[in-house]
Design a protein around this motif. Sequence first.
Motif, mmCIF file in Angstrom:
data_model
loop_
_atom_site.group_PDB
_atom_site.id
_atom_site.type_symbol
_atom_site.label_atom_id
_atom_site.label_comp_id
_atom_site.label_asym_id
_atom_site.label_seq_id
_atom_site.Cartn_x
_atom_site.Cartn_y
_atom_site.Cartn_z
ATOM 1 N N ILE A 43 78.380 -2.885 -11.079
ATOM 2 C CA ILE A 43 78.029 -1.839 -10.125
ATOM 3 C C ILE A 43 77.633 -0.561 -10.841
ATOM 4 O O ILE A 43 78.301 -0.120 -11.774
ATOM 5 C CB ILE A 43 79.218 -1.549 -9.192
ATOM 6 C CG1 ILE A 43 79.744 -2.847 -8.560
ATOM 7 C CG2 ILE A 43 78.816 -0.574 -8.099
ATOM 8 C CD1 ILE A 43 81.090 -2.683 -7.907
ATOM 9 N N VAL A 44 76.545 0.054 -10.346
ATOM 10 C CA VAL A 44 76.121 1.381 -10.779
ATOM 11 C C VAL A 44 76.157 2.294 -9.563
ATOM 12 O O VAL A 44 75.739 1.893 -8.469
ATOM 13 C CB VAL A 44 74.692 1.351 -11.367
ATOM 14 C CG1 VAL A 44 74.275 2.753 -11.816
ATOM 15 C CG2 VAL A 44 74.606 0.364 -12.530
ATOM 16 N N HIS A 45 76.667 3.518 -9.742
ATOM 17 C CA HIS A 45 76.699 4.451 -8.610
ATOM 18 C C HIS A 45 76.521 5.876 -9.108
ATOM 19 O O HIS A 45 76.783 6.194 -10.269
ATOM 20 C CB HIS A 45 78.011 4.323 -7.824
ATOM 21 C CG HIS A 45 79.208 4.853 -8.554
ATOM 22 N ND1 HIS A 45 79.685 6.131 -8.372
ATOM 23 C CD2 HIS A 45 80.025 4.276 -9.466
ATOM 24 C CE1 HIS A 45 80.758 6.313 -9.147
ATOM 25 N NE2 HIS A 45 80.981 5.207 -9.810
ATOM 26 N N GLY A 46 76.090 6.719 -8.192
ATOM 27 C CA GLY A 46 75.927 8.130 -8.481
ATOM 28 C C GLY A 46 77.191 8.920 -8.197
ATOM 29 O O GLY A 46 78.251 8.349 -7.917
ATOM 30 N N PRO A 47 77.096 10.262 -8.245
ATOM 31 C CA PRO A 47 78.296 11.104 -8.122
ATOM 32 C C PRO A 47 78.784 11.311 -6.694
ATOM 33 O O PRO A 47 79.907 11.770 -6.492
ATOM 34 C CB PRO A 47 77.829 12.437 -8.713
ATOM 35 C CG PRO A 47 76.357 12.475 -8.444
ATOM 36 C CD PRO A 47 75.890 11.050 -8.555
ATOM 37 N N ALA A 103 82.905 0.069 -13.089
ATOM 38 C CA ALA A 103 81.626 0.512 -12.531
ATOM 39 C C ALA A 103 80.994 1.477 -13.519
ATOM 40 O O ALA A 103 81.687 2.096 -14.331
ATOM 41 C CB ALA A 103 81.823 1.188 -11.175
ATOM 42 N N ARG A 104 79.679 1.605 -13.439
ATOM 43 C CA ARG A 104 78.955 2.559 -14.286
ATOM 44 C C ARG A 104 78.554 3.754 -13.441
ATOM 45 O O ARG A 104 77.809 3.612 -12.473
ATOM 46 C CB ARG A 104 77.722 1.885 -14.899
ATOM 47 C CG ARG A 104 76.818 2.821 -15.698
ATOM 48 C CD ARG A 104 77.490 3.294 -16.980
ATOM 49 N NE ARG A 104 76.661 4.288 -17.638
ATOM 50 C CZ ARG A 104 75.707 3.996 -18.524
ATOM 51 N NH1 ARG A 104 75.474 2.732 -18.853
ATOM 52 N NH2 ARG A 104 75.010 4.957 -19.098
ATOM 53 N N HIS A 105 79.060 4.921 -13.811
ATOM 54 C CA HIS A 105 78.791 6.144 -13.084
ATOM 55 C C HIS A 105 77.606 6.869 -13.719
ATOM 56 O O HIS A 105 77.574 7.065 -14.933
ATOM 57 C CB HIS A 105 80.036 7.034 -13.108
ATOM 58 C CG HIS A 105 79.848 8.382 -12.478
ATOM 59 N ND1 HIS A 105 79.330 9.455 -13.158
ATOM 60 C CD2 HIS A 105 80.104 8.830 -11.213
ATOM 61 C CE1 HIS A 105 79.280 10.505 -12.362
ATOM 62 N NE2 HIS A 105 79.743 10.151 -11.184
ATOM 63 N N VAL A 106 76.632 7.255 -12.907
ATOM 64 C CA VAL A 106 75.526 8.078 -13.386
ATOM 65 C C VAL A 106 75.580 9.416 -12.672
ATOM 66 O O VAL A 106 75.766 9.479 -11.458
ATOM 67 C CB VAL A 106 74.157 7.386 -13.173
ATOM 68 C CG1 VAL A 106 74.077 6.117 -13.998
ATOM 69 C CG2 VAL A 106 73.895 7.071 -11.709
ATOM 70 N N LEU A 142 69.885 7.098 -14.215
ATOM 71 C CA LEU A 142 69.845 5.753 -13.650
ATOM 72 C C LEU A 142 69.010 4.820 -14.511
ATOM 73 O O LEU A 142 69.402 3.670 -14.745
ATOM 74 C CB LEU A 142 69.296 5.802 -12.223
ATOM 75 C CG LEU A 142 69.221 4.464 -11.478
ATOM 76 C CD1 LEU A 142 70.586 3.804 -11.392
ATOM 77 C CD2 LEU A 142 68.621 4.664 -10.084
ATOM 78 N N ALA A 143 67.867 5.301 -15.009
ATOM 79 C CA ALA A 143 67.012 4.464 -15.851
ATOM 80 C C ALA A 143 67.755 4.017 -17.098
ATOM 81 O O ALA A 143 67.672 2.846 -17.513
ATOM 82 C CB ALA A 143 65.745 5.224 -16.235
ATOM 83 N N LEU A 144 68.508 4.922 -17.706
ATOM 84 C CA LEU A 144 69.274 4.569 -18.909
ATOM 85 C C LEU A 144 70.334 3.526 -18.590
ATOM 86 O O LEU A 144 70.520 2.565 -19.350
ATOM 87 C CB LEU A 144 69.915 5.828 -19.491
ATOM 88 C CG LEU A 144 70.769 5.630 -20.751
ATOM 89 C CD1 LEU A 144 69.924 5.059 -21.887
ATOM 90 C CD2 LEU A 144 71.424 6.951 -21.158
ATOM 91 N N ALA A 145 71.018 3.690 -17.465
ATOM 92 C CA ALA A 145 72.061 2.736 -17.087
ATOM 93 C C ALA A 145 71.481 1.353 -16.855
ATOM 94 O O ALA A 145 72.037 0.344 -17.322
ATOM 95 C CB ALA A 145 72.795 3.228 -15.838
#
Length: 402
Positions: free
Chosen positions: A318-322, A340-343, A349-352
């Motif tokens: 999972i990737v999510h924002g703040p 989870a990966r927090h951006v 987001l592109a890097l994640a």
Amino acid sequence: MSGAGLGQLGLWLHLRGRRGGGAALPAIPAGSGPALILHVAPEAAGAEAQVTRRLMKLRPDLRLIRLATAEGADAAEDPDLVARLLDEGKPRALLLLGSALPAALIAGAEERGLPVVLAEARLDAGGGTLGLSLGLESRMRRQLIQRMSAVLVTDQASEAAARRMGVAPARLAMPGPVTDIREPLRCAEAERAAMAAMLDGRHAWFAAALPEAEEDAVLAAHEAALRRSHRALLILAPRDVGRVDALAARIEASGMATARRTEDEDPTDEVQVYLTDGVTELGLWYRLAPVSFMGGTLSGDDAAARHPFEPAALGSAIVHGPETGRHATEWQQLDRAQAARHVGAAEELALAVAELTSPELIAGLAHNAWRVSTGGAGVAMRIADAALEALARDAAPTRSRA
């Protein structure tokens, strides 16, 4: 003055102005079974139902006395009320859910030789919010937590904090958080198998319930992914299915090949963006995509934000924002468990997405997320077991109140 002396001074100062708040005693259930006081901090309210259900199943005659907390006030901080409650309720143990360390309640229990279990705790080894100067408050918190008969924390950071605060290893455990138990979203297995064969070997990622405000960020992230892998595939589920045609035209104009589920088109090898028919088949896409970005978490569009345990239960990293909105507690649980990966912003987001091409990294995130999303019942059972074990102990001799 020693650390213990400072802690005792902090406790004395903390309790000195909190007598006689006028709060009423909580209800004390009738019966002959043992009494257990339950104190629930606001951040642990979601765990209460599962834990109490397990307690009552294991010990039907248990008399559960809930000491309520309210906004800005906690009856467990009133020494006079606590003394009356402990004397009249005659509990054999106390269970604290959450990170709060109610000083009057803990001190009163120690005075009477009652075991106290702290569970569902997310700890910071620093100070806190008890209203004292940082040094005294920190020392007091250390002294209070060292009085626990058992401390059950939610994550590795809290475990490390508990150790630094002096909790003995034999009294410390990390079962994880009590989480909602949610049924995994379903899909047709034949459809999943057919799609999986089509996507074999491709780096696919999924943007779930994507609002219009986040389309630019997601498409830019996918363009970056394509520069690293020309076979990368973005599966995009717009929050508003009515935007599919406009999105398709826009994506085609940018030079990326697209296909639409609404037109019964397939994500063939030349397709770079596959537009789904909204959020009707999320169970299918979570299963197929190794990585899922959760829409609404960059822009704060929380109107129809999906629950983060949906992809977690189905093995998608999972990737999510703040902007975690109404699912803030669940996002915190996932983040603290490295699940989870927090951006922090759209540019990240592109890097994640680019970094989440490593099978090992994806598998680690997905496994941790699955463990968080499915482990609630087991953790609730461990907390109930710890409370009942404390309940079964013979109370230590009552100490003098001199």
